[in-house]
Scaffold this motif. Structure first.
Motif, PDB file in Angstrom:
ATOM      1  N   ARG A   1       5.034  -3.191   0.116  1.00 49.45           N
ATOM      2  CA  ARG A   1       5.536  -1.926   0.675  1.00 49.45           C
ATOM      3  C   ARG A   1       5.075  -1.692   2.100  1.00 49.45           C
ATOM      4  O   ARG A   1       5.800  -1.202   2.948  1.00 49.45           O
ATOM      5  N   LEU A   2       3.840  -2.090   2.344  1.00 45.72           N
ATOM      6  CA  LEU A   2       3.304  -1.894   3.709  1.00 45.72           C
ATOM      7  C   LEU A   2       4.045  -2.792   4.684  1.00 45.72           C
ATOM      8  O   LEU A   2       4.401  -2.387   5.791  1.00 45.72           O
TER       9      LEU A   2
ATOM     10  N   ALA B   1       7.292  -1.329   5.457  1.00 44.54           N
ATOM     11  CA  ALA B   1       7.127  -0.192   6.383  1.00 44.54           C
ATOM     12  C   ALA B   1       6.859  -0.700   7.792  1.00 44.54           C
ATOM     13  O   ALA B   1       7.399  -0.169   8.765  1.00 44.54           O
TER      14      ALA B   1
ATOM     15  N   MET C   1       3.379   7.952   6.837  1.00 44.99           N
ATOM     16  CA  MET C   1       2.994   8.252   5.454  1.00 44.99           C
ATOM     17  C   MET C   1       2.792   9.759   5.301  1.00 44.99           C
ATOM     18  O   MET C   1       3.105  10.330   4.263  1.00 44.99           O
TER      19      MET C   1
ATOM     20  N   PHE D   1       5.384  11.754   4.006  1.00 43.09           N
ATOM     21  CA  PHE D   1       5.722  11.615   2.590  1.00 43.09           C
ATOM     22  C   PHE D   1       4.626  12.241   1.735  1.00 43.09           C
ATOM     23  O   PHE D   1       4.377  11.804   0.635  1.00 43.09           O
TER      24      PHE D   1
ATOM     25  N   VAL E   1       1.280  11.562  -2.696  1.00 40.48           N
ATOM     26  CA  VAL E   1       2.023  10.850  -1.645  1.00 40.48           C
ATOM     27  C   VAL E   1       3.165  10.078  -2.302  1.00 40.48           C
ATOM     28  O   VAL E   1       3.037   9.628  -3.449  1.00 40.48           O
ATOM     29  N   PHE E   2       4.275   9.962  -1.584  1.00 35.72           N
ATOM     30  CA  PHE E   2       5.446   9.266  -2.123  1.00 35.72           C
ATOM     31  C   PHE E   2       5.138   7.774  -2.197  1.00 35.72           C
ATOM     32  O   PHE E   2       4.805   7.144  -1.205  1.00 35.72           O
ATOM     33  N   PHE E   3       5.248   7.202  -3.409  1.00 37.44           N
ATOM     34  CA  PHE E   3       4.888   5.798  -3.626  1.00 37.44           C
ATOM     35  C   PHE E   3       5.742   5.271  -4.763  1.00 37.44           C
ATOM     36  O   PHE E   3       5.750   5.851  -5.843  1.00 37.44           O
TER      37      PHE E   3
ATOM     38  N   LEU F   1     -10.845   3.869   1.256  1.00 33.32           N
ATOM     39  CA  LEU F   1      -9.665   3.691   2.114  1.00 33.32           C
ATOM     40  C   LEU F   1      -8.588   4.703   1.719  1.00 33.32           C
ATOM     41  O   LEU F   1      -8.048   5.429   2.551  1.00 33.32           O
TER      42      LEU F   1
ATOM     43  N   HIS G   1      -9.252  -0.138   7.741  1.00 34.68           N
ATOM     44  CA  HIS G   1      -8.217  -0.897   7.017  1.00 34.68           C
ATOM     45  C   HIS G   1      -8.372  -2.379   7.253  1.00 34.68           C
ATOM     46  O   HIS G   1      -8.305  -3.183   6.333  1.00 34.68           O
TER      47      HIS G   1
ATOM     48  N   LEU H   1      -8.919  -5.242   4.580  1.00 31.93           N
ATOM     49  CA  LEU H   1      -7.975  -6.352   4.485  1.00 31.93           C
ATOM     50  C   LEU H   1      -8.747  -7.671   4.501  1.00 31.93           C
ATOM     51  O   LEU H   1      -8.471  -8.574   3.724  1.00 31.93           O
TER      52      LEU H   1
ATOM     53  N   TYR I   1       3.239  -9.826   7.355  1.00 27.19           N
ATOM     54  CA  TYR I   1       1.946  -9.172   7.161  1.00 27.19           C
ATOM     55  C   TYR I   1       0.833 -10.075   7.689  1.00 27.19           C
ATOM     56  O   TYR I   1      -0.046  -9.652   8.414  1.00 27.19           O
TER      57      TYR I   1
HETATM   58  C1  LIG Z   1       6.874   5.780   1.410  1.00 25.63           C
HETATM   59  N1  LIG Z   1       5.740   4.972   1.349  1.00 25.63           N
HETATM   60  C2  LIG Z   1       4.855   4.929   2.344  1.00 25.63           C
HETATM   61  O1  LIG Z   1       4.871   5.644   3.285  1.00 25.63           O
HETATM   62  C3  LIG Z   1       3.752   3.872   2.289  1.00 25.63           C
HETATM   63  C4  LIG Z   1       3.729   3.101   3.552  1.00 25.63           C
HETATM   64  C5  LIG Z   1       4.597   1.959   3.317  1.00 25.63           C
HETATM   65  C6  LIG Z   1       4.897   1.926   1.865  1.00 25.63           C
HETATM   66  N2  LIG Z   1       4.089   2.976   1.302  1.00 25.63           N
HETATM   67  C7  LIG Z   1       3.662   3.185   0.056  1.00 25.63           C
HETATM   68  O2  LIG Z   1       4.364   2.925  -0.863  1.00 25.63           O
HETATM   69  C8  LIG Z   1       2.254   3.711  -0.085  1.00 25.63           C
HETATM   70  C9  LIG Z   1       2.038   5.106  -0.104  1.00 25.63           C
HETATM   71  C10 LIG Z   1       0.715   5.574  -0.220  1.00 25.63           C
HETATM   72  C11 LIG Z   1      -0.336   4.677  -0.360  1.00 25.63           C
HETATM   73 CL1  LIG Z   1      -1.961   5.269  -0.469  1.00 25.63          CL
HETATM   74  C12 LIG Z   1      -0.118   3.294  -0.381  1.00 25.63           C
HETATM   75  C13 LIG Z   1      -1.275   2.354  -0.570  1.00 25.63           C
HETATM   76  O3  LIG Z   1      -1.747   2.116   0.704  1.00 25.63           O
HETATM   77  C14 LIG Z   1      -2.533   0.992   0.922  1.00 25.63           C
HETATM   78  C15 LIG Z   1      -2.915   0.117  -0.067  1.00 25.63           C
HETATM   79  C16 LIG Z   1      -3.688  -1.003   0.263  1.00 25.63           C
HETATM   80  C17 LIG Z   1      -4.039  -1.284   1.576  1.00 25.63           C
HETATM   81  C18 LIG Z   1      -3.621  -0.397   2.586  1.00 25.63           C
HETATM   82  C19 LIG Z   1      -3.912  -0.610   3.957  1.00 25.63           C
HETATM   83  C20 LIG Z   1      -4.673  -1.826   4.428  1.00 25.63           C
HETATM   84  F1  LIG Z   1      -5.927  -1.785   3.970  1.00 25.63           F
HETATM   85  F2  LIG Z   1      -4.068  -2.935   3.984  1.00 25.63           F
HETATM   86  F3  LIG Z   1      -4.677  -1.882   5.764  1.00 25.63           F
HETATM   87  C21 LIG Z   1      -3.468   0.275   4.911  1.00 25.63           C
HETATM   88  C22 LIG Z   1      -2.739   1.386   4.480  1.00 25.63           C
HETATM   89  C23 LIG Z   1      -2.244   2.385   5.488  1.00 25.63           C
HETATM   90  N3  LIG Z   1      -2.436   1.640   3.202  1.00 25.63           N
HETATM   91  C24 LIG Z   1      -2.866   0.751   2.261  1.00 25.63           C
HETATM   92  C25 LIG Z   1       1.183   2.813  -0.238  1.00 25.63           C
HETATM   93 CL2  LIG Z   1       1.448   1.115  -0.161  1.00 25.63          CL
END
Ligand SMILES: CNC(=O)[C@@H]1CCCN1C(=O)c1ccc(Cl)c(COc2cccc3c(C(F)(F)F)cc(C)nc23)c1Cl
Length: 248
Positions: free
Chosen positions: A63-64, A67, A105, A108, A116-118, A136, A220, A224, A243
């Protein structure tokens, strides 16, 4: 043109950044409004919490990465960004893209129930327990709260995101002067938007947010590194290539 000084070209600069933000923001605010109270039930929650650490990390990394790709698209339409050298564009994205993901984020985020939207619904911090990095996630949620408190409009978020990316202080830039000129124009755009909205008082708060972003993203990167050392197989084989390119 890279050196707009007349008001018209500043308005053009704002318009192209706002359009690009809207087209690359993955979810519209009104879409998220409709999903605002869709929460995970107990079974779904347990499914996430019973994932192994590397499964959950891989799930989030996909997902990251998705994004981050939208942020790369956004960057390409910031006036002047494409006139920078390839290396400088990569250097800005390497350090800035996760920061913009974090800013996005917060769009969301539902501050009323701290979710948070996930994965299609709104999730509390406990959903991410199996990541084994509560600090984190805690910091991500805390930052999102801080951003929501500023009540930025979509246009203000667009200009702020562009300013987070176009930062001439980033390490290993080839032509810092050129990045400074692009940054200067984006700053003019942000001040123009804040002046128009009669909210100049937001400027110092936004600079303070940028400082918080930098410290958050170094946490982060540390996480990582921890993860890729702890689970080298997952990190090196399962993380999508972009990534690795950006964060490895
Ligand atoms: C609509 N969704 C969203 O906005 C986010 C961004 C992209 C997709 N997404 C999600 O689904 C999402 C939403 C909230 C959360 Cl808390 C998370 C989990 O976030 C992370 C889990 C692991 C590592 C993360 C790291 C690390 F460390 F890799 F740099 C860094 C960031 C910032 N977020 C991490 C995610 Cl993946």
């Amino acid at each position: 043109n890279l050196y707009p000084h007349s008001l018209r070209s500043i308005e053009e600069l704002c318009a192209s950044i706002v359009r690009s933000h809207r087209e690359t923001s993955q979810y519209r605010p009104e879409e998220l409004q409709a999903l605002k109270w869709k929460l995970f039930n107990r079974e779904e929650m347990q499914a996430y919490q019973s994932k192994s650490v590397d499964e959950m990390w891989q799930h989030c990394a996909v997902r990251l990465t998705d994004a981050v790709q939208y942020v790369v698209e956004f960057a390409k339409h910031i006036p002047g960004f494409r006139m920078l050298s390839q290396n400088d564009q990569i250097a800005l994205l390497k350090t800035g893209s996760m920061e913009v993901v974090l800013v996005r984020m917060s769009r969301f985020f539902n501050t009323e129930n701290n979710t948070v939207f996930f994965d299609g619904k709104f999730a509390g911090a406990e959903v991410f327990k199996s990541l084994a990095c509560g600090d984190l996630i805690e910091a991500v949620f805390h930052f999102a709260h801080g951003m929501c408190a500023l009540k930025l409009t979509e246009q203000q978020i667009a200009l702020f995101s562009a300013l987070v990316l176009i930062n001439a202080d980033r390490p290993c830039l080839e032509d810092r002067g050129k990045v400074q000129r692009v940054q200067r124009n984006v700053e003019l755009g942000l001040t123009h938007i804040l002046h128009r909205d009669n909210q100049e008082s937001l400027m110092p708060k936004l600079y303070q947010r940028m400082a918080v972003l930098r410290s958050l993203c170094s946490l982060h990167m540390e996480k990582l590194r921890w993860f890729s050392q702890r689970y080298p197989l997952t990190a090196h084989s399962l993380f999508p290539p972009l990534y690795k390119e950006l964060f490895a």
